[in-house]
Design a protein around this motif. Structure first.
Motif, PDB file in Angstrom:
ATOM      1  N   LEU A  53     -31.346 -63.709 -37.132  1.00  0.00           N
ATOM      2  CA  LEU A  53     -31.381 -62.436 -38.148  1.00  0.00           C
ATOM      3  C   LEU A  53     -30.823 -61.342 -37.878  1.00  0.00           C
ATOM      4  O   LEU A  53     -29.890 -60.791 -38.711  1.00  0.00           O
ATOM      5  CB  LEU A  53     -32.733 -62.374 -38.613  1.00  0.00           C
ATOM      6  N   GLY A  54     -30.867 -60.828 -36.665  1.00  0.00           N
ATOM      7  CA  GLY A  54     -29.848 -59.761 -36.300  1.00  0.00           C
ATOM      8  C   GLY A  54     -28.424 -59.818 -35.964  1.00  0.00           C
ATOM      9  O   GLY A  54     -27.491 -59.190 -36.503  1.00  0.00           O
ATOM     10  N   SER A  55     -28.159 -61.083 -35.899  1.00  0.00           N
ATOM     11  CA  SER A  55     -26.572 -61.633 -35.843  1.00  0.00           C
ATOM     12  C   SER A  55     -25.972 -61.591 -37.029  1.00  0.00           C
ATOM     13  O   SER A  55     -24.831 -61.293 -37.440  1.00  0.00           O
ATOM     14  CB  SER A  55     -26.554 -62.863 -34.967  1.00  0.00           C
ATOM     15  N   ASN A  56     -26.806 -62.067 -38.131  1.00  0.00           N
ATOM     16  CA  ASN A  56     -26.530 -62.161 -39.278  1.00  0.00           C
ATOM     17  C   ASN A  56     -25.957 -60.828 -40.128  1.00  0.00           C
ATOM     18  O   ASN A  56     -25.101 -60.514 -40.834  1.00  0.00           O
ATOM     19  CB  ASN A  56     -27.584 -62.898 -40.234  1.00  0.00           C
ATOM     20  N   ILE A  57     -26.742 -59.700 -39.814  1.00  0.00           N
ATOM     21  CA  ILE A  57     -26.577 -58.465 -40.487  1.00  0.00           C
ATOM     22  C   ILE A  57     -25.261 -57.631 -39.753  1.00  0.00           C
ATOM     23  O   ILE A  57     -24.493 -57.264 -40.234  1.00  0.00           O
ATOM     24  CB  ILE A  57     -27.975 -57.602 -40.375  1.00  0.00           C
ATOM     25  N   PHE A  58     -25.345 -58.054 -38.296  1.00  0.00           N
ATOM     26  CA  PHE A  58     -24.208 -57.692 -37.573  1.00  0.00           C
ATOM     27  C   PHE A  58     -23.040 -58.166 -38.089  1.00  0.00           C
ATOM     28  O   PHE A  58     -21.938 -57.479 -37.946  1.00  0.00           O
ATOM     29  CB  PHE A  58     -24.485 -57.831 -36.090  1.00  0.00           C
ATOM     30  N   ASN A  59     -23.027 -59.437 -38.340  1.00  0.00           N
ATOM     31  CA  ASN A  59     -21.791 -59.958 -38.683  1.00  0.00           C
ATOM     32  C   ASN A  59     -21.358 -59.343 -40.079  1.00  0.00           C
ATOM     33  O   ASN A  59     -20.220 -59.444 -40.363  1.00  0.00           O
ATOM     34  CB  ASN A  59     -21.954 -61.502 -39.192  1.00  0.00           C
ATOM     35  N   MET A  60     -22.085 -59.021 -40.712  1.00  0.00           N
ATOM     36  CA  MET A  60     -21.747 -58.430 -42.073  1.00  0.00           C
ATOM     37  C   MET A  60     -20.933 -56.902 -41.811  1.00  0.00           C
ATOM     38  O   MET A  60     -20.134 -56.550 -42.557  1.00  0.00           O
ATOM     39  CB  MET A  60     -22.849 -58.154 -43.034  1.00  0.00           C
ATOM     40  N   LEU A  61     -21.424 -56.339 -40.792  1.00  0.00           N
ATOM     41  CA  LEU A  61     -20.741 -55.025 -40.416  1.00  0.00           C
ATOM     42  C   LEU A  61     -19.354 -55.401 -39.873  1.00  0.00           C
ATOM     43  O   LEU A  61     -18.316 -54.701 -40.069  1.00  0.00           O
ATOM     44  CB  LEU A  61     -21.684 -54.457 -39.172  1.00  0.00           C
ATOM     45  N   ILE A  62     -19.239 -56.562 -39.252  1.00  0.00           N
ATOM     46  CA  ILE A  62     -17.923 -56.942 -38.960  1.00  0.00           C
ATOM     47  C   ILE A  62     -17.181 -57.197 -39.874  1.00  0.00           C
ATOM     48  O   ILE A  62     -15.607 -56.946 -39.855  1.00  0.00           O
ATOM     49  CB  ILE A  62     -18.197 -58.124 -38.035  1.00  0.00           C
ATOM     50  N   ILE A  63     -17.322 -57.589 -40.879  1.00  0.00           N
ATOM     51  CA  ILE A  63     -16.457 -57.615 -42.190  1.00  0.00           C
ATOM     52  C   ILE A  63     -15.788 -56.303 -42.660  1.00  0.00           C
ATOM     53  O   ILE A  63     -14.665 -56.114 -42.787  1.00  0.00           O
ATOM     54  CB  ILE A  63     -17.417 -58.005 -43.414  1.00  0.00           C
ATOM     55  N   ALA A  64     -16.816 -55.267 -42.694  1.00  0.00           N
ATOM     56  CA  ALA A  64     -16.294 -53.805 -42.726  1.00  0.00           C
ATOM     57  C   ALA A  64     -15.522 -53.320 -41.640  1.00  0.00           C
ATOM     58  O   ALA A  64     -14.434 -52.881 -41.883  1.00  0.00           O
ATOM     59  CB  ALA A  64     -17.424 -52.834 -42.815  1.00  0.00           C
ATOM     60  N   MET A  65     -15.506 -53.801 -40.420  1.00  0.00           N
ATOM     61  CA  MET A  65     -14.814 -53.549 -39.206  1.00  0.00           C
ATOM     62  C   MET A  65     -13.405 -54.271 -39.274  1.00  0.00           C
ATOM     63  O   MET A  65     -12.321 -53.501 -39.028  1.00  0.00           O
ATOM     64  CB  MET A  65     -15.483 -54.029 -37.772  1.00  0.00           C
ATOM     65  N   SER A  66     -13.442 -55.490 -39.736  1.00  0.00           N
ATOM     66  CA  SER A  66     -12.259 -56.356 -40.017  1.00  0.00           C
ATOM     67  C   SER A  66     -11.191 -55.471 -41.216  1.00  0.00           C
ATOM     68  O   SER A  66     -10.086 -55.312 -40.688  1.00  0.00           O
ATOM     69  CB  SER A  66     -12.301 -57.535 -40.758  1.00  0.00           C
TER      70      SER A  66
END
Length: 333
Positions: free
Chosen positions: A253-266
């Motif tokens: 579940l933590g990876s899933n929210i961190f992955n959404m942050l990576i969208i912003a990072m991209s």
């Protein structure tokens, strides 16, 4: 040869992830950090490093569909992983053992997914300092959500119950000699190895998309997403074998929210406007799939008194069915 290199990079990722989750278990057991906190922040962030390097590398080679497809596909695959382990260890009823504090992490993930879904529908190509307004909103909600989760008092930890008693004894003896300092150093080294392997996966995945003729959206959402989620799968497996259910749930579940942050990072590295406004509409299917799976996970975490085995496994069975249905629609789309 591109497929051979891809498999080698995936194998290296799996090996590093096994080390990563073992060191994370030591940190959660021998430091003041709880299994949920270690899983949600440390392990989730480290196992998401392949997604970071994959998505940023994809943007740098001007393939934003692989970047976004990798993120959303990884989230879809992560929940699928959780459901598969729940079905495999159905006698233990993992969701009953997991802390309800994970509801906040799952809820934050659902909120970020809904924002992404709306961005894919509305397509607002408005940027501030070259970063899409939707990406900034995702980053802001992530920061607020993590701050709130970190401030909340944790539920009292339930005594750890091993999924497999004999394996837990072996795991305990294997980790008992590892100090916190050694665990932290080993954790950092394993994380760097995973990051390097993730970069290789993105470049090789782009080549596979060209060689096979498959679309970048499908390759990013299915092949690369599943491969870069291998650290999460291995971490969950090792955590469950060590009897640390909250570490396993926190990792996914933590990876899933961190992955959404990576969208912003991209979007920071994407110089042609808002990245979510430019990618294929097929990613909307993945976002809808994640939304359905997130609701199922939250529902299963909320109920604790189900006695019927069939009623207990039904949400996990539905997760598996929705995952394959979403993958099919992405492929034909």
């Amino acid at each position: 040869m591109v497929f051979i290199y891809f498999i080698l990079a995936a194998a290296l990722t799996v090996y590093a992830a096994m080390k990563l989750s073992t060191y994370a278990d030591v940190i959660s057991e021998k430091s003041t950090m709880s299994g949920m906190l270690v899983g949600t922040v440390l392990l989730a962030g480290a196992t998401s490093l392949p997604e970071v390097t994959t998505s940023v590398s994809a943007v740098m080679i001007n393939n934003p569909d692989i970047a976004i497809g990798n993120m959303l596909g990884s989230n879809l695959f992560n929940i699928f992983i959780l459901a598969m382990f729940d079905l495999f260890y159905r006698q233990k009823r993992l969701f009953n053992e997991a802390s309800r504090d994970h509801l906040y992490t799952a809820g934050l993930g659902l909120m970020l997914t809904l924002v992404t879904m709306i961005a894919l529908i509305v397509r607002i190509d408005f940027t501030i300092l070259g970063i899409g307004i939707d990406a900034l909103l995702i980053a802001g909600l992530y920061a607020i959500g993590i701050y709130y989760i970190g401030k909340r008092p944790q539920q009292p930890a339930v005594e750890r119950e091993a999924v497999n008693e004999s394996v837990q004894e072996v795991g305990a003896s294997a980790t008992s000699s590892i100090t916190v300092k050694r665990a932290v150093i080993g954790f950092i080294i394993a994380a760097l190895v995973i990051m390097a392997a993730g970069t290789a996966l993105s470049v090789l995945g782009d080549q596979i998309a060209v060689v096979t003729g498959l679309g970048s959206s499908f390759v990013g959402s299915f092949l690369i997403a599943a491969t870069t989620s291998l650290p999460e799968a291995v971490s969950v497996f090792v955590a469950l074998k060590l009897g640390n259910v909250n570490l396993a749930f926190g990792s996914i579940l933590g990876s899933n929210i961190f992955n959404m942050l990576i969208i912003a990072m991209s979007d920071v590295f994407y110089r042609n406007g808002s990245i979510l406004a430019d990618v294929s509409a097929s990613h909307l299917v993945t976002a809808i799939g994640i939304t359905i799976l997130s609701v199922l996970v939250m529902y299963t975490l909320l109920r604790k008194d189900v006695t019927s085995k069939l009623r207990y496994i039904l949400p996990s069975v539905l997760v598996v069915l929705v995952y394959f249905a979403s993958s099919y629609f992405i492929f034909v789309g």
